[in-house]
Design a protein around this motif. Structure first.
Motif, PDB file in Angstrom:
ATOM      1  N   ALA A 121      -7.613  -4.480  21.645  1.00 47.05           N
ATOM      2  CA  ALA A 121      -8.573  -5.446  21.102  1.00 47.05           C
ATOM      3  C   ALA A 121      -9.812  -4.744  20.544  1.00 47.05           C
ATOM      4  N   LYS A 122     -10.244  -3.698  21.205  1.00 44.42           N
ATOM      5  CA  LYS A 122     -11.430  -2.963  20.736  1.00 44.42           C
ATOM      6  C   LYS A 122     -11.175  -2.332  19.366  1.00 44.42           C
ATOM      7  N   ILE A 123      -9.964  -1.814  19.195  1.00 47.22           N
ATOM      8  CA  ILE A 123      -9.618  -1.228  17.887  1.00 47.22           C
ATOM      9  C   ILE A 123      -9.679  -2.297  16.801  1.00 47.22           C
TER      10      ILE A 123
ATOM     11  N   ILE B 168     -13.361 -11.667  24.258  1.00 42.85           N
ATOM     12  CA  ILE B 168     -12.773 -10.391  24.673  1.00 42.85           C
ATOM     13  C   ILE B 168     -13.803  -9.548  25.424  1.00 42.85           C
ATOM     14  N   LEU B 169     -15.021  -9.505  24.912  1.00 44.34           N
ATOM     15  CA  LEU B 169     -16.076  -8.740  25.577  1.00 44.34           C
ATOM     16  C   LEU B 169     -16.394  -9.319  26.959  1.00 44.34           C
ATOM     17  N   GLU B 170     -16.390 -10.633  27.053  1.00 39.98           N
ATOM     18  CA  GLU B 170     -16.661 -11.272  28.346  1.00 39.98           C
ATOM     19  C   GLU B 170     -15.576 -10.928  29.359  1.00 39.98           C
TER      20      GLU B 170
ATOM     21  N   ARG C 282     -21.933  -1.499  29.602  1.00 38.40           N
ATOM     22  CA  ARG C 282     -21.714  -1.427  28.152  1.00 38.40           C
ATOM     23  C   ARG C 282     -21.287  -2.782  27.595  1.00 38.40           C
ATOM     24  N   TYR C 283     -20.406  -3.466  28.309  1.00 35.95           N
ATOM     25  CA  TYR C 283     -19.960  -4.790  27.832  1.00 35.95           C
ATOM     26  C   TYR C 283     -21.137  -5.767  27.758  1.00 35.95           C
ATOM     27  N   ILE C 284     -22.016  -5.722  28.750  1.00 36.96           N
ATOM     28  CA  ILE C 284     -23.183  -6.606  28.742  1.00 36.96           C
ATOM     29  C   ILE C 284     -24.077  -6.302  27.539  1.00 36.96           C
ATOM     30  N   ALA C 285     -24.247  -5.016  27.241  1.00 34.41           N
ATOM     31  CA  ALA C 285     -25.057  -4.627  26.080  1.00 34.41           C
ATOM     32  C   ALA C 285     -24.410  -5.113  24.782  1.00 34.41           C
TER      33      ALA C 285
END
Length: 261
Positions: free
Chosen positions: A31-33, A59-61, A78-81
């Motif tokens: 998903a990040k890609i 996805i980030l959550e 990092r995800y929170i940022a």
């Protein structure tokens, strides 16, 4: 690519609900890609469509929750940022997320557990003031910080029964560990020794096995016959006073005063 990202989001949701953490980690990499290719890491509603932005936020959550479940605190941070622009910069474009305040509350709890009080208060400034007491996830962190400032560690300990969710319990237990070590450091300076039962109560340890393990980590000595714990002397904080030098200087100063008089 946008359709593939939404498909990955749906798979991720299913695996997270099934607690298939290993599979979730694999899906997050894919998903990040996709998010990089779509420009979703620097979200601009003029360049990225709303559905893609919503899928990316989801996805980030989920990535933040997975990070806590695998105890990767740096990844969680990092995800929170990365979620910050979705929660604040795009608040007028995207509908509010049901996971926003739970994750913000979780992050506040993380900051408390790391004793990062300055960052904790900085994070509070970004939250709607009405939510500080109205939202249960935010209020929980605010109340815990108040208990810590008061030194009401028993209230911090007793509030564990109100904590909900695996992720919140992880950071709460980390907070208790931080509090326990702070109490231990103060006890070492205040007492030479304590009865085992008193030490266990003071440190919120429920049994002798946990107390013995904690004492071993801090190099405390335990006398089973006396049922007493002796705190190891810490010479690092000791300051050597140059007595002879001080006396010499004081006498010289006194002689000078006599000459002046």
């Amino acid at each position: 690519m946008a359709d593939q990202l939404r498909s990955l989001r749906d798979q991720l949701q299913a695996d997270l609900q099934a607690s298939n953490v290993a599979k979730c980690q694999q899906l997050l990499v894919q998903a990040k890609i996709g998010m990089i290719h779509l420009g979703a890491y620097t979200p601009d509603p003029k360049q990225v469509d709303t559905e893609t932005l919503l899928a990316s936020r989801d996805i980030l959550e989920m990535g933040a929750y997975v990070s806590v479940r695998v105890k990767d605190i740096a990844s969680f941070e990092r995800y929170i940022a990365q979620l910050h622009p979705y929660y604040h910069d795009l608040s007028a474009v995207l509908p509010a997320s049901n996971q926003m305040y739970p994750l913000i509350g979780l992050n506040l709890l993380r900051l408390l557990s790391q004793n990062r009080l300055s960052d904790f208060h900085t994070a509070l400034e970004t939250i709607d003031p009405q939510q500080l007491q109205a939202n249960s996830y935010i209020k929980q962190a605010v109340d815990l910080e108040q208990f810590l400032m008061e030194g009401s560690y028993n209230k911090v300990w007793s509030s564990r029964n109100t904590v909900q969710g695996e992720e919140f319990l992880f950071f709460y237990d980390s907070l208790i560990s931080t509090v326990r070590n702070e109490i231990a450091s103060c006890s070492e300076k205040a007492y030479d020794s304590l009865p085992l039962q008193d030490a266990a109560t003071l440190l919120f340890l429920n049994n002798s096995k946990d107390l013995l393990a904690f004492a071993q980590k801090r190099n405390w000595k335990i006398n089973p016959a006396e049922q007493v714990i002796y705190f190891a002397a810490d010479d690092k904080d000791a300051v050597e006073i140059p007595q002879e030098q001080i006396i010499t200087h004081t006498l010289a100063y006194a002689r000078e005063l006599e000459r002046i008089v």
